[in-house]
Design an enzyme around this catalytic site. Structure first.
Site, PDB file in Angstrom:
ATOM      1  N   CYS A  12       0.812  -1.207   0.000  1.00 21.09           N
ATOM      2  CA  CYS A  12       0.000   0.000   0.000  1.00 21.09           C
ATOM      3  C   CYS A  12       0.846   1.258   0.000  1.00 21.09           C
ATOM      4  O   CYS A  12       0.331   2.354  -0.200  1.00 21.09           O
ATOM      5  CB  CYS A  12      -0.918   0.018   1.226  1.00 21.09           C
ATOM      6  SG  CYS A  12      -2.079  -1.358   1.298  1.00 21.09           S
ATOM      7  N   ARG A  15      -5.632   5.211  -2.755  1.00 18.15           N
ATOM      8  CA  ARG A  15      -5.934   3.816  -2.401  1.00 18.15           C
ATOM      9  C   ARG A  15      -6.025   3.650  -0.890  1.00 18.15           C
ATOM     10  O   ARG A  15      -6.968   3.026  -0.378  1.00 18.15           O
ATOM     11  CB  ARG A  15      -4.853   2.894  -2.962  1.00 18.15           C
ATOM     12  CG  ARG A  15      -5.011   1.439  -2.556  1.00 18.15           C
ATOM     13  CD  ARG A  15      -3.801   0.621  -2.965  1.00 18.15           C
ATOM     14  NE  ARG A  15      -3.992  -0.779  -2.623  1.00 18.15           N
ATOM     15  CZ  ARG A  15      -3.077  -1.714  -2.802  1.00 18.15           C
ATOM     16  NH1 ARG A  15      -1.912  -1.382  -3.319  1.00 18.15           N
ATOM     17  NH2 ARG A  15      -3.307  -2.962  -2.468  1.00 18.15           N
TER      18      ARG A  15
END
Length: 296
Positions: free
Chosen positions: A194, A240
């Site tokens: 991430c 995200r």
């Protein structure tokens, strides 16, 4: 009018008997290339950090194949001494990496060996012409762990802090402790996938391919587009992380960590790539001005 046939250069004529004598060499290369490719496919290309590997391999080989006519014209005699200077250390490093399970050394040494063989067969001018496909295929070499850690840590902290500040500004009950985000009863760790490093490597590879294919005639404009790869990758991964935090807060941890987590990663990669395409489309005045300057 009589047209005299031009005799081909005898240096580059390969007889059938010679081709037939090369099959042991080809089998030997296959014996070392295939196991390494299988290891890459099994241990690297199935992870987030190596998901671009199969794309890079396919497009890199395609780039080399599309230049085959130019390479044939540029073929020249090679220096055997220079070949052995590169090939012998590459073979030794390959054996060491293979024996002690150092995949990075194994892949890097195999890459150098294949380039050296290409040099021996094609010569220096042809190899210089293939500089971009060779550089592009370097993305097949997996990054060392210490490089991943050194780049991932600041990216994780930066993205975590930016996401926390944004959500706090909108009134969400979120606090940050390092790369861990606490929102309501949930605790989320911003992991390497991430943080953006994995997508940055993939974006850089695909971005280089795109820029070379469409804009290699203008190196200034190519540098302009390449400059946007890292910012777009960081921005996409920031979005995200924010999206996953919001999904966790509103719909629960099971929804965020399930199918939606993988989908978000693919979506953000596509979004970042689309952002580069959008910048390319919006920058047409700059591209036109650079083209006029280059023509002048």
């Amino acid at each position: 009018m009589r047209v005299d046939a031009i005799a081909p250069d005898p240096r580059f004529q390969v007889s059938r008997s010679l081709i037939g004598s090369l099959w042991p060499l080809l089998l030997g290369l296959a014996a070392i290339v295939v196991p390494t490719m299988v290891r890459l496919a099994r241990d690297v290309w199935t992870t987030d950090a190596g998901m671009h590997g199969i794309i890079v391999l396919a497009t890199g080989l395609w780039l080399i194949a599309r230049e085959r006519q130019a390479v044939e014209r540029l073929r020249s005699p090679a220096s055997p001494g220079l070949f052995w200077t590169a090939a012998i250390p590459a073979v030794l490093v390959y054996i060491f990496g293979r024996a002690f399970d150092f995949l990075i050394l194994e892949v890097a040494a195999l890459f150098v060996l294949l380039v050296a063989i290409g040099y021996l067969y094609l010569g220096a001018r042809a190899i210089r012409h293939l500089w971009f496909p060779i550089l592009y295929l370097c993305f097949l070499i997996p990054l060392p762990g210490f490089v991943i850690d050194s780049v991932t840590a600041p990216l994780k902290n930066y993205i975590s802090a930016a996401a926390t500040e944004l959500l706090q500004w909108f009134g969400y009950p979120i606090v940050r402790l390092g790369a861990t985000l606490h929102i309501d009863q949930y605790q989320l760790l911003v992991e390497d996938a991430c943080a953006g490093l994995n997508s940055l490597v993939s974006l850089t590879a695909i971005g280089l391919f795109y820029v070379y294919l469409l804009h290699r005639a203008s190196w200034r404009y190519s540098l302009f587009l390449l400059f946007w790869i890292v910012p777009m990758g960081i921005l996409a991964n920031f979005v995200r992380v924010v999206a996953l935090v919001l999904v966790t807060y509103h719909f629960g941890d099971a929804m965020a960590q399930g199918f939606l987590h993988s989908t978000a990663g693919i979506l953000m990669f596509v979004t970042a790539l689309a952002g580069i395409f959008l910048i390319d489309g919006l920058a047409w005045p700059l591209r036109r001005r650079l083209a006029r300057r280059q023509a002048a």
